[in-house]
Write a protein that holds these residues in place. Structure first.
Motif, PDB file in Angstrom:
ATOM      1  N   VAL A  37       0.891  -1.638   0.125  1.00 10.09           N
ATOM      2  CA  VAL A  37       0.073  -0.207  -0.581  1.00 10.09           C
ATOM      3  C   VAL A  37       1.274   1.167   0.023  1.00 10.09           C
ATOM      4  N   LEU A  38       1.840   1.223   0.605  1.00 10.09           N
ATOM      5  CA  LEU A  38       3.089   2.698   0.561  1.00 10.09           C
ATOM      6  C   LEU A  38       3.531   2.713  -0.813  1.00 10.09           C
ATOM      7  N   ALA A  39       3.537   1.320  -1.281  1.00  8.90           N
ATOM      8  CA  ALA A  39       4.935   2.071  -2.353  1.00  8.90           C
ATOM      9  C   ALA A  39       3.748   2.744  -3.492  1.00  8.90           C
ATOM     10  N   VAL A  40       2.377   1.886  -3.493  1.00  4.84           N
ATOM     11  CA  VAL A  40       1.262   2.796  -4.317  1.00  4.84           C
ATOM     12  C   VAL A  40       1.263   3.712  -3.949  1.00  4.84           C
ATOM     13  N   TRP A  41       1.060   3.770  -2.710  1.00  2.00           N
ATOM     14  CA  TRP A  41       0.208   4.795  -2.506  1.00  2.00           C
ATOM     15  C   TRP A  41       1.544   6.071  -2.621  1.00  2.00           C
ATOM     16  N   SER A  42       2.764   5.730  -2.382  1.00  2.00           N
ATOM     17  CA  SER A  42       3.526   6.546  -2.657  1.00  2.00           C
ATOM     18  C   SER A  42       3.825   6.979  -4.514  1.00  2.00           C
ATOM     19  N   ALA A  43       3.997   6.540  -4.703  1.00  2.00           N
ATOM     20  CA  ALA A  43       3.876   6.316  -6.142  1.00  2.00           C
ATOM     21  C   ALA A  43       3.124   6.835  -6.920  1.00  2.00           C
ATOM     22  N   ASP A  46       4.885  10.846  -6.834  1.00  2.00           N
ATOM     23  CA  ASP A  46       5.550  10.597  -7.234  1.00  2.00           C
ATOM     24  C   ASP A  46       6.722  11.153  -5.722  1.00  2.00           C
ATOM     25  N   LYS A  47       7.040  10.086  -4.800  1.00  2.00           N
ATOM     26  CA  LYS A  47       7.562   9.761  -3.933  1.00  2.00           C
ATOM     27  C   LYS A  47       8.072   8.210  -4.504  1.00  2.00           C
ATOM     28  N   SER A  48       8.933   8.675  -3.851  1.00  2.00           N
ATOM     29  CA  SER A  48      10.243   6.791  -3.613  1.00  2.00           C
ATOM     30  C   SER A  48       9.418   6.052  -1.937  1.00  2.00           C
ATOM     31  N   ALA A  49       9.409   5.177  -2.107  1.00  3.25           N
ATOM     32  CA  ALA A  49       9.057   4.220  -1.099  1.00  3.25           C
ATOM     33  C   ALA A  49      10.260   3.809  -0.317  1.00  3.25           C
ATOM     34  N   LEU A  50      11.054   3.564  -1.044  1.00  5.98           N
ATOM     35  CA  LEU A  50      12.768   3.505  -0.347  1.00  5.98           C
ATOM     36  C   LEU A  50      12.848   4.137   0.485  1.00  5.98           C
ATOM     37  N   THR A  51      12.808   4.974  -0.689  1.00  8.54           N
ATOM     38  CA  THR A  51      13.452   6.119   0.501  1.00  8.54           C
ATOM     39  C   THR A  51      12.468   7.208   1.889  1.00  8.54           C
ATOM     40  N   LEU A  52      11.010   6.720   1.491  1.00  8.88           N
ATOM     41  CA  LEU A  52      10.829   7.115   2.816  1.00  8.88           C
ATOM     42  C   LEU A  52      10.705   6.401   4.288  1.00  8.88           C
ATOM     43  N   LEU A  53      11.709   5.086   3.035  1.00  9.84           N
ATOM     44  CA  LEU A  53      11.603   3.967   5.367  1.00  9.84           C
ATOM     45  C   LEU A  53      13.115   3.677   5.042  1.00  9.84           C
ATOM     46  N   SER A  54      13.810   4.082   4.387  1.00 14.10           N
ATOM     47  CA  SER A  54      15.286   4.428   4.519  1.00 14.10           C
ATOM     48  C   SER A  54      16.145   5.062   4.782  1.00 14.10           C
ATOM     49  N   ALA A  55      15.610   7.028   4.384  1.00 13.51           N
ATOM     50  CA  ALA A  55      16.137   8.247   4.862  1.00 13.51           C
ATOM     51  C   ALA A  55      15.971   8.906   4.168  1.00 13.51           C
ATOM     52  N   ASN A 384       3.713   9.588   3.530  1.00 10.84           N
ATOM     53  CA  ASN A 384       3.763  10.954   3.135  1.00 10.84           C
ATOM     54  C   ASN A 384       3.698  11.762   3.335  1.00 10.84           C
ATOM     55  N   GLY A 385       3.634  12.449   4.602  1.00 14.57           N
ATOM     56  CA  GLY A 385       3.338  13.591   4.917  1.00 14.57           C
ATOM     57  C   GLY A 385       4.436  14.591   5.168  1.00 14.57           C
ATOM     58  N   SER A 386       4.301  15.399   6.108  1.00 18.01           N
ATOM     59  CA  SER A 386       5.296  16.240   6.126  1.00 18.01           C
ATOM     60  C   SER A 386       6.495  16.303   7.432  1.00 18.01           C
TER      61      SER A 386
END
Length: 389
Positions: A37-43, A46-55, A384-386
């Motif tokens: 769900v995070l991957a689809v929502w982030s896509a 235009d955000k990277s789920a990998l970046t949200l999780l790790s960086a 995906n928030g701020s």
């Protein structure tokens, strides 16, 4: 009231992975749903789920420690100093080790460590609940922990999963009389997060209670007494060692780490700042609803703890959950992060797990499945928030 000593649980098989397999498979399925769900929502944003999780947020601080060591700080316009000395070293050490023997960056190594640790944590939660209440309750406890609204943090390059794994297995070791293992794991938990004090407290209070019980009814042999005493000595070494090292490095002495935390406007004030934060919500109507929600949330935590006591939950679990909850609620800053800080307090979920275990399998599956979907959606929205979780 609870007994001073840990109640003797009926003999159960050891925590084999085969016995835990249903819990671990269910946990992996919930986490996979959350990531999908995070991957689809982030896509869609235009955000990277990998970046949200790790960086992002704390993940960046941990990976920077892994890559460059301690000594980095950020000075804010208001004069606050954010130092990376606030972050305990075990996760960065593991990130550095994994990245040294693999092509992974420190950030991605942290993500791998967190994913492996989350499975170890789920297994530890199962082992504790299975030992105290039985296998069905153990499976339900793991799934309830997985579907928490902030469960997505278990899949981030944060230290919550690593800490919960160490804490859960240390508590299991206490419950099963493996005192040296309990002390070692408590020491490692103390190298992971400041709340490692909760694991140390569980080891100490349970050991002292057992000593007091044996004084009135002597039964233990000398080897058992020495193992408990040695566990009490080992348990605080991790946290104490890091805190004292920070004090030496900063020149602040034994309390130097508190100065570092003060630079982040964080500390322990008994809940005064949090109470003011909640009270300020009632200055207008829309925010008053959030204030009511916060009060209800705190009330639920207190209610769950009272139920744990009434259900005669073993002493180490009560001590651990109580200290984790107190430290989370009584911290003086980062109010939006309090749900995440409460994530390791898994013993509070045991009453919910027991209630689900009493339901028919199909009904409990529907309940957990529905909550898992809601948790996955909330986690994707949250990341995906701020602001940081």
């Amino acid at each position: 009231m609870t007994d001073l000593e840990t109640p003797a649980a009926p003999p159960r098989p050891g925590p084999s992975w085969r016995r835990a397999a249903p819990a671990l498979l269910g946990y992996a399925a919930v986490r996979a749903l959350g990531l999908a769900v995070l991957a689809v929502w982030s896509a869609t944003r235009d955000k990277s789920a990998l970046t949200l999780l790790s960086a992002r947020w704390d993940s960046l601080w941990y990976s920077r420690v892994a890559e460059l060591g301690y000594g980095y700080e950020v000075r804010l316009p208001n004069g606050d100093v954010h130092s990376n000395l606030a972050f305990f070293p075990l996760l960065p050490w593991l990130e550095r080790g994994v990245s040294a023997v693999s092509p992974l960056s420190a950030a991605h190594a942290g993500l791998l460590v967190s994913w492996v640790a989350s499975l170890a944590a789920a297994w530890g939660v199962f082992a504790v609940a299975d030992h105290v209440y039985g296998r069905r309750a153990g499976v339900c406890a793991v799934l309830v922990w997985a579907v928490l609204p902030v469960g997505i943090v278990q899949s981030m390059a944060y230290s919550e999963s690593l800490f919960t794994a160490l804490a859960a297995w240390s508590l299991y070791a206490v419950l099963t009389g493996r005192w040296l293992t309990a002390g070692l794991l408590a020491s490692l938990a103390g190298l992971t997060r400041p709340v490692g004090a909760a694991v140390v407290a569980a080891v100490w209070v349970t050991a002292l209670a057992s000593f007091a019980g044996e004084r009135s009814a002597p039964s233990a042999d000398g080897a058992s007494v020495w193992r408990r005493a040695l566990a009490m000595l080992i348990a605080p070494l991790g946290a104490a060692g890091y805190v004292l090292w920070v004090g030496h490095r900063t020149g602040g002495g034994p309390l130097g780490y508190l100065d570092v935390q003060a630079g982040w406007r964080n500390g322990f004030d008994g809940g005064y700042a949090f109470a003011r934060f909640v009270a300020d919500k009632f200055t207008s109507f829309p925010s008053a609803l959030a204030g009511l929600g916060l009060i209800a949330g705190v009330g639920l935590l207190v209610r769950l703890y009272v139920i744990c006591v009434r259900q005669r939950q073993p002493l180490p679990l009560l001590v651990y959950a109580g200290v984790v909850t107190a430290l989370a609620l009584c911290a003086s800053s980062y109010f939006g992060s309090k749900p995440r800080l409460l994530l390791p307090a898994f013993p509070l979920l045991m009453p919910l797990a027991l209630a689900l275990a009493r339901l028919r399998t199909a009904r409990s599956a529907w309940v957990l499945g529905g909550v898992a979907v809601a948790s996955a959606a909330y986690g994707a929205f949250w990341l995906n928030g701020s602001g940081p979780p």
